[in-house]
Write a protein that holds these residues in place. Structure first.
Motif, mmCIF file in Angstrom:
data_model
loop_
_atom_site.group_PDB
_atom_site.id
_atom_site.type_symbol
_atom_site.label_atom_id
_atom_site.label_comp_id
_atom_site.label_asym_id
_atom_site.label_seq_id
_atom_site.Cartn_x
_atom_site.Cartn_y
_atom_site.Cartn_z
ATOM 1 N N PRO A 261 -31.469 -34.864 16.481
ATOM 2 C CA PRO A 261 -30.263 -34.882 15.632
ATOM 3 C C PRO A 261 -29.353 -33.683 15.903
ATOM 4 O O PRO A 261 -29.818 -32.564 16.052
ATOM 5 N N LYS A 262 -28.053 -33.976 15.945
ATOM 6 C CA LYS A 262 -27.030 -32.959 16.128
ATOM 7 C C LYS A 262 -25.724 -33.518 15.574
ATOM 8 O O LYS A 262 -25.678 -34.611 15.007
ATOM 9 N N ALA A 263 -24.668 -32.747 15.800
ATOM 10 C CA ALA A 263 -23.319 -33.213 15.482
ATOM 11 C C ALA A 263 -22.354 -32.572 16.468
ATOM 12 O O ALA A 263 -22.641 -31.495 17.010
ATOM 13 N N LEU A 264 -21.241 -33.221 16.719
ATOM 14 C CA LEU A 264 -20.155 -32.612 17.468
ATOM 15 C C LEU A 264 -19.194 -31.990 16.466
ATOM 16 O O LEU A 264 -18.618 -32.693 15.636
ATOM 17 N N PRO A 359 -21.338 -28.757 20.372
ATOM 18 C CA PRO A 359 -22.399 -29.331 19.527
ATOM 19 C C PRO A 359 -22.834 -28.333 18.472
ATOM 20 O O PRO A 359 -22.763 -27.118 18.665
ATOM 21 N N MET A 360 -23.255 -28.850 17.344
ATOM 22 C CA MET A 360 -23.765 -27.990 16.280
ATOM 23 C C MET A 360 -25.100 -28.530 15.798
ATOM 24 O O MET A 360 -25.385 -29.737 15.886
ATOM 25 N N ASP A 361 -25.931 -27.650 15.312
ATOM 26 C CA ASP A 361 -27.212 -28.063 14.744
ATOM 27 C C ASP A 361 -26.960 -28.819 13.451
ATOM 28 O O ASP A 361 -26.111 -28.440 12.634
ATOM 29 N N TYR A 362 -27.707 -29.893 13.270
ATOM 30 C CA TYR A 362 -27.520 -30.724 12.080
ATOM 31 C C TYR A 362 -28.794 -31.523 11.847
ATOM 32 O O TYR A 362 -29.356 -32.096 12.791
ATOM 33 N N GLU A 363 -29.227 -31.560 10.603
ATOM 34 C CA GLU A 363 -30.381 -32.367 10.226
ATOM 35 C C GLU A 363 -29.900 -33.656 9.584
ATOM 36 O O GLU A 363 -29.288 -33.627 8.514
ATOM 37 N N TRP A 364 -30.138 -34.763 10.237
ATOM 38 C CA TRP A 364 -29.723 -36.056 9.709
ATOM 39 C C TRP A 364 -30.499 -36.363 8.436
ATOM 40 O O TRP A 364 -31.724 -36.233 8.384
#
Length: 694
Positions: A261-264, A359-364
């Motif tokens: 999991p990540k995010a832009l 990209p950034m760290d992200y917990e879905w």
């Protein structure tokens, strides 16, 4: 509207319990004004956004009689444009009318007016907070409160106050009641956006001292809104990933593949091609998350960034377009397992795409996380009309999500050279949320939705909206409007239907209308998107050899091509393009300042006239003045016309004040006043001159 609010309150009372413990305050709402990350999770505490407006309240039954009624606040409407009549008009015509009366917790998040007289009385939680000018309330909501606590209201200019709209958050815990005192026979346009939170939400009601208590947050947000691209602070600590690809005609290429999991947090792209405008429409951006068979984002690469066709610089909170063609998106795009970006070249030329992602760290979160979606659509060969008005769908979605932005891209071929004839945007937005039987957002005109008014022709850019392209004259040609719902997003539990009326001043065939509806959605949402076809992305051009029409506000006019009225030839040339009447623009290159050029303008009979100069604006142009009969010709706003504008080429009309002319030939002498900038070339482009009898 009241019945919709009751149903919405019942609905939100069924939402899940609140996980958030801190109260919602003016300060937390300030923070939301530039917080793009919060949009990607379904709001907690949950809320529903509703709008109160001066829409024609005869519009009750969708698709039925009066559904397209247009008495939206001009005065003397068949029925008052309010929720209730509290006091009938007195002998001076002054009555009292209910704008809204809602139970909290909630927050006002947007105010707008084209013009409104009279007085607004605002009560929060049963206490009077504001009583004063209605116009000030809808345009400059905080100014009165700022005076009370000695805050300089200039901090709000072009930040919280944006053109005709105000984004001044006003939270309330128990109740918001707004009454208008005024004359319904006079103009009274208004829109008011309010969040209605689930009943367990903890709200701290607004008070004037909030501008001191949360001054740090207020100043920080204002600085970002004043220059989103320059002041934006990205939170990711990861390194950007560079993107680069050359895509041959009719081929596709994946330019990014990531595991989650990540995010832009940021997407930046730049397109290079021999015919850039064509490439920006015929190169399709696909962003696919979590193994979905179709991209959550499917749009022409230029259109996706909100300012097409072509490169039209703008600097807004979610999108920045630089003059060199670099395009940045700040809508955050989360994914659970995977994300890929594919570029599809549907055109006949090689296309180069470069850029980067951050990209950034992200917990879905399987309960609240949402995918970002933007699926483009277009209709060609529409007939816009004021008689046969139609609702155009922007997004029909079944599922759970949050609506966060809109763009309209039009090709408007109407030949009337004035907004009073070629205006396309009388149509209201109508947004149905969940159980709405009538829209909970019902607007007063397309330009009102896009936060301006009166069919304005100028290029403008504000933090939450822009008109980055409007060719002219008036609203003819390619026209683009956008609005981004950052403080005023529209959450929906299981259904959203967004329509905008296509409602023009006069019947206009040959309209092309593209649109984008930006939204976040929980997995499982279904929408009405259709695959993009080659016909959809065919290259659009303005009609060839068009001629201005003497109709509408341009009636009683005779039009002359500029080159037909010049006797002497002094550095004159003709430039060909479909933007210009007859396909040709007369360009004068005076050798020095104070050079003159004379037009001999025929006048068919004695009378009072307005003389119009329809001219090219670009980055090569200078300024000129006009004289006749040994006196200066005065124009509506200035005695000197400046044709310089950076980055764009526009066609604009400059009407004179009314003057008395005799039958025969009237010489009009242009005096070149010089370049607008030292590095500007010395050109004056005049397309046509028109003589309008008054």
């Amino acid at each position: 509207m009241t019945s919709n609010i009751v149903s919405s309150l019942i609905l939100i009372s069924l939402f899940t319990a609140i996980g958030r413990t801190e109260p919602i305050t003016t300060g937390t709402l300030f923070q939301e004004m530039t917080d793009m990350k919060r949009l990607m999770d379904f709001p907690d505490p949950a809320y529903r956004t509703v709008q109160f407006s001066s829409y024609d309240h005869r519009s009750v039954h969708p698709g039925g009689p009066d559904w397209f009624a247009n008495s939206d606040g001009f005065g003397r409407e068949p029925i008052p444009n309010f929720e209730r009549v509290f006091k009938e008009p007195d002998d001076k015509g002054i009555g009292e009318y209910l704008v809204c009366d809602v139970e909290g917790p909630g927050a006002i998040v947007r105010e707008w007016t084209a013009a409104i007289r009279g007085t607004i009385r605002l009560e929060l939680d049963g206490s009077l907070l504001y009583e004063g000018s209605a116009d000030d309330f809808f345009r400059r909501t905080y100014d009165t409160f700022a005076e009370k606590v000695d805050v300089d209201p200039s901090i709000f200019e072009n930040t919280f106050s944006q053109r005709n709209a105000g984004y001044y958050p006003i939270p309330f815990a128990k109740r918001c009641r707004i009454v208008w005192i005024g004359n319904v026979r006079e103009i009274h346009f208004y829109q008011l956006q309010i969040r209605l939170y689930e009943k367990e939400a903890v709200i701290k009601t607004f008070q004037s001292s909030d501008l001191i208590t949360y001054k740090k947050e207020m100043k920080h947000v204002a600085s970002i809104l004043a220059d989103p691209d320059g002041e934006w602070i990205y939170q990711s600590k990861n390194k950007p990933i560079v993107l680069s690809a050359q895509i041959p005609p009719k081929e596709s290429q994946e330019i990014l593949s990531l595991e989650g999991p990540k995010a832009l947090e940021r997407l930046t792209l730049k397109v290079q091609a021999e015919d850039l405008d064509r490439a920006l429409r015929q190169t399709i951006l696909h962003i696919k998350c979590d193994e979905y068979p179709w991209g959550q984002v499917q749009a022409p690469i230029g259109d996706f960034f909100g300012a097409a066709p072509g490169i039209n610089p703008m600097n807004t909170v979610p999108f920045t377009i630089h003059p060199d063609g670099t395009m940045t998106c700040r809508y955050v795009m989360p994914f659970k397992q995977s994300l890929s970006i594919q570029i599809e070249n549907r055109g006949e030329q090689k296309v180069t795409v470069t850029g980067s992602v951050l990209p950034m760290d992200y917990e879905w979160d399987d309960e609240t996380s949402m995918h970002f979606r933007a699926r483009w659509r277009i209709d060609h060969d529409l007939t816009a009309s004021g008689e046969a008005v139609q609702d155009l769908p922007f997004l029909i979605a079944n599922g759970k999500g949050v609506y966060v932005g809109t763009v309209s891209y039009l090709l408007n071929p109407n030949p009337v050279p004035h907004s009073g004839g070629n205006w396309w945007g009388e149509g209201d937005e109508k947004i149905f949320i969940d159980d709405d039987s009538r829209p909970s957002t019902f607007g007063t005109g397309s330009e009102d939705y896009y936060n301006y008014a009166w069919s304005a022709v100028d290029i403008f850019v504000f933090p939450y909206f822009a008109q980055p392209r409007n060719d002219g004259p008036a609203n003819r040609g390619f026209v683009t409007n956008n609005r981004f719902h950052i403080l005023d997003p529209l959450p929906f539990e299981y259904r959203l239907s967004f329509y905008m009326e296509l409602f023009s001043h006069e019947t206009t065939p040959g309209v092309s209308y593209a649109r984008l509806a930006y939204h976040y959605a929980r997995p499982g949402l279904m929408d009405d998107h259709l695959p993009i076809t080659n016909e959809d992305i065919r290259h659009l051009e303005l009609p060839a050899d068009w001629r201005p029409a003497s109709r509408g506000a341009a009636k009683n006019s005779i039009f002359y091509q500029a080159e037909e009225l010049v006797l002497e030839e002094d550095n004159l040339s003709l430039v060909e393009d479909n933007l210009w009447s007859g396909g040709r623009l007369m360009v004068w290159k005076p050798r020095e300042s104070k050079k003159t050029l004379t037009f001999n303008v025929p006048v068919l009979e004695d009378g009072n006239y307005t003389i119009h100069f329809t001219c090219a604006l670009n980055n090569q142009s200078g300024a000129f003045s006009v004289s006749y009969a040994n006196q200066k010709l005065k124009f509506e706003k200035t005695n000197q016309i400046n044709l310089f504008i950076p980055y764009r080429t526009l066609l604009r009309d400059f009407p004179s004040q009314t003057i008395s002319l005799k039958k025969g030939v009237t010489p009009l002498t242009l005096l070149y006043e010089g370049p607008s900038r030292k590095d500007a070339m010395k050109t004056i482009g005049i397309d046509f001159i028109w003589v309008q009898k008054r």
